[in-house]
Design a protein around this motif. Structure first.
Motif, PDB file in Angstrom:
ATOM      1  N   GLU A 168     -10.776 -63.517  67.574  1.00 42.25           N
ATOM      2  CA  GLU A 168     -11.273 -62.064  67.378  1.00 42.25           C
ATOM      3  C   GLU A 168     -10.434 -61.418  66.460  1.00 42.25           C
ATOM      4  O   GLU A 168      -9.224 -61.132  66.513  1.00 42.25           O
ATOM      5  N   ILE A 169     -11.070 -60.960  65.149  1.00 46.53           N
ATOM      6  CA  ILE A 169     -10.489 -60.136  64.447  1.00 46.53           C
ATOM      7  C   ILE A 169     -11.395 -58.799  64.508  1.00 46.53           C
ATOM      8  O   ILE A 169     -12.398 -58.486  64.552  1.00 46.53           O
ATOM      9  N   VAL A 170     -10.430 -57.690  64.201  1.00 46.70           N
ATOM     10  CA  VAL A 170     -10.683 -56.350  64.215  1.00 46.70           C
ATOM     11  C   VAL A 170     -10.225 -55.566  62.849  1.00 46.70           C
ATOM     12  O   VAL A 170      -9.427 -56.245  62.303  1.00 46.70           O
ATOM     13  N   ALA A 171     -10.952 -54.547  62.278  1.00 44.99           N
ATOM     14  CA  ALA A 171     -10.205 -53.481  61.350  1.00 44.99           C
ATOM     15  C   ALA A 171      -9.359 -52.580  61.896  1.00 44.99           C
ATOM     16  O   ALA A 171      -9.797 -51.877  62.962  1.00 44.99           O
ATOM     17  N   VAL A 172      -8.074 -52.424  61.412  1.00 47.60           N
ATOM     18  CA  VAL A 172      -7.195 -51.397  61.915  1.00 47.60           C
ATOM     19  C   VAL A 172      -6.585 -50.790  60.677  1.00 47.60           C
ATOM     20  O   VAL A 172      -6.707 -51.163  59.522  1.00 47.60           O
ATOM     21  N   CYS A 173      -6.177 -49.630  61.057  1.00 44.22           N
ATOM     22  CA  CYS A 173      -5.411 -48.742  59.978  1.00 44.22           C
ATOM     23  C   CYS A 173      -4.645 -47.729  60.773  1.00 44.22           C
ATOM     24  O   CYS A 173      -4.579 -47.576  62.000  1.00 44.22           O
ATOM     25  N   ALA A 174      -3.837 -46.947  60.017  1.00 42.52           N
ATOM     26  CA  ALA A 174      -2.961 -46.017  60.659  1.00 42.52           C
ATOM     27  C   ALA A 174      -4.036 -44.695  61.054  1.00 42.52           C
ATOM     28  O   ALA A 174      -5.056 -44.681  60.403  1.00 42.52           O
ATOM     29  N   PRO A 175      -3.545 -43.947  62.039  1.00 46.28           N
ATOM     30  CA  PRO A 175      -4.353 -42.909  62.618  1.00 46.28           C
ATOM     31  C   PRO A 175      -4.679 -41.843  61.423  1.00 46.28           C
ATOM     32  O   PRO A 175      -5.924 -41.528  61.512  1.00 46.28           O
ATOM     33  N   ARG A 176      -3.859 -41.471  60.713  1.00 48.69           N
ATOM     34  CA  ARG A 176      -4.146 -40.442  59.795  1.00 48.69           C
ATOM     35  C   ARG A 176      -5.394 -40.930  58.673  1.00 48.69           C
ATOM     36  O   ARG A 176      -6.384 -40.210  58.385  1.00 48.69           O
ATOM     37  N   ARG A 177      -5.237 -42.166  58.433  1.00 51.59           N
ATOM     38  CA  ARG A 177      -6.586 -42.832  57.663  1.00 51.59           C
ATOM     39  C   ARG A 177      -7.665 -42.994  58.551  1.00 51.59           C
ATOM     40  O   ARG A 177      -8.936 -42.422  57.875  1.00 51.59           O
ATOM     41  N   ALA A 178      -7.692 -43.120  59.841  1.00 53.17           N
ATOM     42  CA  ALA A 178      -9.042 -43.280  60.504  1.00 53.17           C
ATOM     43  C   ALA A 178      -9.481 -42.028  60.359  1.00 53.17           C
ATOM     44  O   ALA A 178     -10.950 -41.930  60.775  1.00 53.17           O
ATOM     45  N   ALA A 179      -8.799 -40.674  60.668  1.00 58.66           N
ATOM     46  CA  ALA A 179      -9.485 -39.336  60.508  1.00 58.66           C
ATOM     47  C   ALA A 179     -10.527 -39.303  59.342  1.00 58.66           C
ATOM     48  O   ALA A 179     -11.525 -38.383  59.569  1.00 58.66           O
ATOM     49  N   VAL A 240      -8.096 -56.373  58.291  1.00 59.65           N
ATOM     50  CA  VAL A 240      -8.743 -57.374  59.344  1.00 59.65           C
ATOM     51  C   VAL A 240      -7.575 -58.203  59.801  1.00 59.65           C
ATOM     52  O   VAL A 240      -7.228 -58.883  59.079  1.00 59.65           O
ATOM     53  N   VAL A 241      -7.447 -58.012  61.141  1.00 60.85           N
ATOM     54  CA  VAL A 241      -6.289 -59.083  61.779  1.00 60.85           C
ATOM     55  C   VAL A 241      -6.776 -59.256  63.078  1.00 60.85           C
ATOM     56  O   VAL A 241      -7.784 -58.800  63.593  1.00 60.85           O
ATOM     57  N   GLN A 242      -6.241 -60.450  63.637  1.00 60.86           N
ATOM     58  CA  GLN A 242      -6.670 -60.725  65.184  1.00 60.86           C
ATOM     59  C   GLN A 242      -6.120 -59.655  66.109  1.00 60.86           C
ATOM     60  O   GLN A 242      -4.951 -59.345  65.778  1.00 60.86           O
ATOM     61  N   ARG A 243      -6.951 -59.329  66.846  1.00 70.75           N
ATOM     62  CA  ARG A 243      -6.774 -58.425  67.778  1.00 70.75           C
ATOM     63  C   ARG A 243      -5.377 -58.589  68.725  1.00 70.75           C
ATOM     64  O   ARG A 243      -4.674 -57.517  69.068  1.00 70.75           O
ATOM     65  N   CYS A 244      -4.959 -59.921  68.963  1.00 68.92           N
ATOM     66  CA  CYS A 244      -3.799 -60.310  69.759  1.00 68.92           C
ATOM     67  C   CYS A 244      -2.645 -59.596  68.794  1.00 68.92           C
ATOM     68  O   CYS A 244      -1.537 -59.606  69.558  1.00 68.92           O
ATOM     69  N   MET A 245      -2.697 -59.789  67.637  1.00 66.40           N
ATOM     70  CA  MET A 245      -1.483 -59.424  66.815  1.00 66.40           C
ATOM     71  C   MET A 245      -1.075 -57.903  66.876  1.00 66.40           C
ATOM     72  O   MET A 245       0.119 -57.588  66.571  1.00 66.40           O
ATOM     73  N   VAL A 246      -2.107 -57.129  67.270  1.00 65.72           N
ATOM     74  CA  VAL A 246      -1.883 -55.636  67.147  1.00 65.72           C
ATOM     75  C   VAL A 246      -1.988 -54.767  68.603  1.00 65.72           C
ATOM     76  O   VAL A 246      -2.277 -53.713  68.697  1.00 65.72           O
ATOM     77  N   GLU A 247      -2.071 -55.645  69.543  1.00 67.21           N
ATOM     78  CA  GLU A 247      -2.232 -55.066  71.155  1.00 67.21           C
ATOM     79  C   GLU A 247      -1.180 -54.318  71.223  1.00 67.21           C
ATOM     80  O   GLU A 247      -1.791 -53.047  71.551  1.00 67.21           O
ATOM     81  N   ALA A 248      -0.240 -54.188  70.875  1.00 64.89           N
ATOM     82  CA  ALA A 248       0.871 -53.337  71.025  1.00 64.89           C
ATOM     83  C   ALA A 248       0.887 -52.014  70.499  1.00 64.89           C
ATOM     84  O   ALA A 248       0.851 -50.847  70.925  1.00 64.89           O
ATOM     85  N   ASP A 249       0.262 -52.166  69.050  1.00 62.24           N
ATOM     86  CA  ASP A 249       0.238 -51.102  68.391  1.00 62.24           C
ATOM     87  C   ASP A 249      -1.095 -50.269  68.809  1.00 62.24           C
ATOM     88  O   ASP A 249      -1.138 -49.015  68.358  1.00 62.24           O
ATOM     89  N   LEU A 250      -2.074 -51.021  68.996  1.00 58.60           N
ATOM     90  CA  LEU A 250      -3.187 -50.255  69.653  1.00 58.60           C
ATOM     91  C   LEU A 250      -2.974 -49.570  70.858  1.00 58.60           C
ATOM     92  O   LEU A 250      -3.515 -48.393  71.061  1.00 58.60           O
ATOM     93  N   ALA A 251      -2.277 -50.308  71.690  1.00 60.37           N
ATOM     94  CA  ALA A 251      -2.043 -49.642  73.078  1.00 60.37           C
ATOM     95  C   ALA A 251      -1.099 -48.171  72.761  1.00 60.37           C
ATOM     96  O   ALA A 251      -1.256 -47.135  73.651  1.00 60.37           O
ATOM     97  N   SER A 252      -0.248 -48.261  72.002  1.00 64.07           N
ATOM     98  CA  SER A 252       0.805 -47.150  71.510  1.00 64.07           C
ATOM     99  C   SER A 252       0.077 -45.903  70.965  1.00 64.07           C
ATOM    100  O   SER A 252       0.596 -45.027  70.584  1.00 64.07           O
TER     101      SER A 252
END
Length: 298
Positions: A168-179, A240-252
């Motif tokens: 599974e891949i998802v699109a991720v970015c830093a919070p300030r960009r997501a705004a 876009v990265v595999q969700r498992c690679m950013v689990e800790a980043d998303l949780a924090s």
């Protein structure tokens, strides 16, 4: 002191026939010939002075003396087998040699590994160099966590491969960009970061969310996922990265998914072992723990 007890070979043969109900099945269970089982039982009966089995046309059954012998010996023979397994080459068998794809090892496995060490302090883990073009012919590795590089890839016939995580891949970015991002179309207008071996991941994701990539798009490529993730953390753009690679980043909250939909690549990481190699006690413990961790992540 004179030894009066039957040998373990004879007792193993007797107990196997008692469990299996026939000499043929007992021979299969012990990985010996039927004749060897029959001779061992005959020696046992000659030494004890009575028959332990009644032979019939439909197979064999324990005589009353055989029932008594089984009740007196089975538990002790089983305990001896367990003791032998526990002490035989224990330091060697509880050493586990792993070869792990770098990014999944760095971003997903290592943060969890202390949990395995707490559960199984008796297992000593050694990491061996990962080969991207692995042939699985090395004798210095017990288990691999290997990347299935293409959706249609087939593993070598001598390898048993179990899917763990990472399709599974998802699109991720830093919070300030997501705004500043409100939907997939705005996300795709951001600087796009990608894995240089898999630039088509952006096309897979865009198709999954019903969006279109900008014509002639280009971005910044990275040859390792861990470098790609570090670039997203530094707010260089969206990846876009595999969700498992950013689990800790998303949780924090260090990274976010401004568009929550995911896509599947059909690839991912697999636990691989050689089929011809006997069960490895340390490997079995690690594999069971690893599947539990991967299942929780999925």
């Amino acid at each position: 002191m004179r030894i009066r007890s039957p040998s373990l070979v004879e007792l193993h043969a007797f107990l196997a026939v008692a469990r299996c109900g026939s000499f043929r099945s007992a021979a299969d269970a012990l990985a010996v010939t039927q004749a060897a089982v029959s001779r061992a039982v005959q020696r046992l009966e000659a030494q004890l002075g009575f028959e332990v089995f009644a032979r019939t046309g439909g197979g064999v059954r324990l005589t009353p003396q055989g029932e008594d012998l089984r009740a007196r010996t089975e538990r002790h023979v089983t305990a001896l087998e367990a003791a032998a397994l526990a002490v035989r080459r224990q330091p060697e068998r509880l050493r586990l040699r792993l070869s792990v794809a770098p990014s999944i090892g760095h971003l997903w496995l290592l943060p969890r590994l202390e949990g395995f060490r707490a559960l199984h302090p008796e297992v000593a883990i050694e990491f061996r160099q990962y080969h991207h073009e692995e042939t699985f012919e090395r004798d210095d590795v017990d288990l691999w966590i290997a990347l299935k590089a293409r959706a249609q890839q087939r593993w070598p016939r001598q390898i048993a491969a179990d899917y763990l995580i990472g399709r599974e891949i998802v699109a991720v970015c830093a919070p300030r960009r997501a705004a500043r991002i409100h939907g997939a179309a705005q996300l795709l207008e951001q600087p796009l970061l990608y894995h240089s071996n898999y630039p088509d991941n952006w096309s897979l994701w865009a198709q999954a969310v019903g969006a279109s990539l900008p014509a002639g798009w280009h971005g910044t490529g990275f040859d390792l996922v861990m470098n790609l993730v570090e670039a997203v953390r530094a707010d260089m753009g969206v990846a876009v990265v595999q969700r498992c690679m950013v689990e800790a980043d998303l949780a924090s909250g260090r990274l976010v998914t401004p568009v929550p939909q995911a896509a599947s690549t059909g690839r991912g990481y697999y636990l691989c072992r050689r089929r011809a190699v006997a069960a490895h006690p340390a490997g079995e413990r690690f594999a069971q723990w690893l599947r539990q961790e991967a299942g929780a992540g999925r």
